[in-house]
Enzyme design. Structure first.
Site, PDB file in Angstrom:
ATOM      1  N   LYS A   6       3.124  10.259   8.551  1.00 15.47           N
ATOM      2  CA  LYS A   6       2.712   9.727   9.859  1.00 15.47           C
ATOM      3  C   LYS A   6       3.469  10.356  11.038  1.00 15.47           C
ATOM      4  O   LYS A   6       3.147  11.450  11.442  1.00 15.47           O
ATOM      5  CB  LYS A   6       2.851   8.216   9.857  1.00 15.47           C
ATOM      6  CG  LYS A   6       2.082   7.596   8.662  1.00 15.47           C
ATOM      7  CD  LYS A   6       1.214   6.470   9.036  1.00 15.47           C
ATOM      8  CE  LYS A   6       0.603   5.819   7.813  1.00 15.47           C
ATOM      9  NZ  LYS A   6      -0.750   5.356   7.986  1.00 15.47           N
TER      10      LYS A   6
ATOM     11  N   ASP B 198       9.470   3.598   0.325  1.00 16.44           N
ATOM     12  CA  ASP B 198       8.327   4.199   1.015  1.00 16.44           C
ATOM     13  C   ASP B 198       8.496   3.947   2.509  1.00 16.44           C
ATOM     14  O   ASP B 198       8.303   2.834   2.998  1.00 16.44           O
ATOM     15  CB  ASP B 198       7.031   3.573   0.486  1.00 16.44           C
ATOM     16  CG  ASP B 198       5.799   4.268   1.070  1.00 16.44           C
ATOM     17  OD1 ASP B 198       5.937   4.989   2.068  1.00 16.44           O
ATOM     18  OD2 ASP B 198       4.702   4.071   0.512  1.00 16.44           O
TER      19      ASP B 198
ATOM     20  N   TYR C 176       0.851  -1.193   0.000  1.00 18.23           N
ATOM     21  CA  TYR C 176       0.000   0.000   0.000  1.00 18.23           C
ATOM     22  C   TYR C 176       0.884   1.239   0.000  1.00 18.23           C
ATOM     23  O   TYR C 176       1.795   1.362   0.817  1.00 18.23           O
ATOM     24  CB  TYR C 176      -0.895   0.004   1.249  1.00 18.23           C
ATOM     25  CG  TYR C 176      -1.832   1.185   1.321  1.00 18.23           C
ATOM     26  CD1 TYR C 176      -2.895   1.293   0.436  1.00 18.23           C
ATOM     27  CD2 TYR C 176      -1.665   2.189   2.272  1.00 18.23           C
ATOM     28  CE1 TYR C 176      -3.775   2.374   0.488  1.00 18.23           C
ATOM     29  CE2 TYR C 176      -2.534   3.267   2.334  1.00 18.23           C
ATOM     30  CZ  TYR C 176      -3.581   3.354   1.444  1.00 18.23           C
ATOM     31  OH  TYR C 176      -4.442   4.425   1.498  1.00 18.23           O
TER      32      TYR C 176
END
Ligand SMILES: Cc1ncc(COP(=O)(O)O)c(C=O)c1O
Length: 401
Positions: free
Chosen positions: A257, A230, A146
């Site tokens: 995040k 990522d 993802y």
């Protein structure tokens, strides 16, 4: 939380009913929906969250790994409250983005930083930068990982994604070296970049093999393509980012995040010559705005959160995660992960498991994800261990009966 609060009551709560009148299934984020309706958070403090029924749970979701210190951190609250009177968004850069970039650059070694408001945007920015820098189009990425919600990173057959997007993408099964080599050969001199998450959550939260990651690094160097790692989730696993555990330096990383201290954030970072594609004084450049990108509230909260999460804190939280994973394994629960991140890998109904854990005072990710925070004490972690083992046992029993 009392088991007496049944999940049916959540579905019938007036707030859930109001929500369904104005939002499909009653909320915005797909990942937060649990049948019949998710609890609505009222407040959070430290590692605890209270919902609309007053039920209090230990937060192992931590807004999908982003709250490294839990909720309402006094230093962040104080700093941000103080800023509100001075303005929160300007048509000028502020010192706060410089300070966060300095901290992150020093800690990770990545030379240049560019902020946005989400990991999704960070990934889009990195892909654009790689294509602009190399003058090539093709992106290789891995099945099941993802990377947010942009067209080029969701499943190729996802509804709403135009077929044209596929022509510049090659999606390779996780950890499949033969398929990766074939994809590189297939792309030839059209290959702009390889995008990889070194511990993809949705693909099972299993760390990538060291040899494979090093092979990708060597291959991208050989063919003149960029390697994008990522780190939106994995930055919390090592001060230099998870890539540092593999002894490689990616050309670009994406982050998000934890670096926002509880506020919306994304960042693309890496080599100065690659990030120079955004140089506004260059004859040809990539223009990339973002009205609220690098806003001072996020930048300040992020800096404080990251200052409080240095090498010692990272190590300590990872050790705590290792111990919890070992305890869950001893308790018969299938679990994967690394350090402070873990994922339950049980063949059970995950909605049932989510509620079973919630009713035992622990909030998981809807996919069985647990992310620890520095706000958790020993007693909290023991509670999590007991609650998860008990929840898994009870759902297994129900599913098998
Ligand atoms: C690895 C990874 N990349 C990108 C994203 C997208 O980040 P955001 O939800 O902030 O857009 C996520 C979100 O969970 C993620 O886990």
């Amino acid at each position: 939380m009392s088991e007496a609060i049944s999940l049916i009551r959540y579905g019938q709560h007036p707030l859930a009913q109001r929500a369904r009148e104005v939002m499909t299934r009653g909320n915005t984020r797909s990942t937060l929906f649990v049948d019949p309706a998710p609890p609505y958070a009222v407040r959070g403090s430290g590692c605890r969250v209270v919902d609309q029924f007053g039920a209090e749970v230990i937060d192992c979701n931590n807004n999908y790994t982003s709250l490294i210190h839990g909720h309402s951190i006094p230093e962040i609250t104080q700093a941000v409250s103080g800023m509100l009177a001075d303005g929160t968004a300007f048509g000028l850069p502020t010192e706060s983005e410089v300070a966060l970039a300095e901290l992150l650059s020093e800690r990770t070694g990545h030379e240049r930083w560019r902020f946005s408001n989400s990991g999704t945007e960070a990934v889009m920015t990195a892909i654009r930068a790689a294509r602009a820098y190399t003058g090539r189009d093709v992106l290789i990425r891995f099945e099941g990982s993802y990377h947010g919600t942009a067209d080029s990173v969701v499943a190729l057959d996802a509804p709403g994604v135009p077929a044209g997007v596929r022509s510049d993408l090659i999606v390779v099964p996780q950890a499949d070296r033969v398929a990766f080599d074939a994809a590189v050969a297939d792309a030839g001199d059209r290959l702009a970049a390889v995008l990889i998450d070194l511990m993809p959550n949705r693909a099972g939260l299993v760390p990538a093999e060291r040899e494979f990651v090093q092979h990708i690094r060597q291959t991208t160097e050989r063919v003149g393509a960029l390697m994008i790692v990522d780190e939106v989730i994995s930055l919390r696993l090592a001060p230099g980012g998870f890539a540092s555990e593999y002894a490689i330096t990616p050309d670009l990383i994406t982050a998000g995040k934890i670096i926002g201290g509880g506020f919306p954030v994304g960042a693309t970072a890496g080599r100065a010559d690659v990030l120079a594609v955004f140089d506004p004084l260059a004859a040809s450049n990539v223009g990339w705005g973002g009205t609220f990108s690098a806003n001072p509230v996020t930048m300040t909260a992020g800096r404080i959160a990251m200052e409080r999460f240095g090498v010692a804190e990272t190590d300590q939280l990872n050790l705590r995660g290792d111990a919890l994973r070992a305890a869950l394994t001893r308790g018969g629960v299938a679990v994967t992960g690394f350090g402070s991140l873990m994922r339950l890998r049980e063949a059970v109904d995950f909605t049932e498991l989510w509620w079973a854990a919630y009713q035992r005072g622990v909030m998981l990710g809807t996919n069985g994800l647990l992310a620890l925070s520095t706000a958790m004490g020993d007693a909290d972690v023991s509670h999590i261990e007991r609650a998860v083992i008990d929840a898994v046992d009870s759902v297994r029993e129900r599913n098998n009966s």
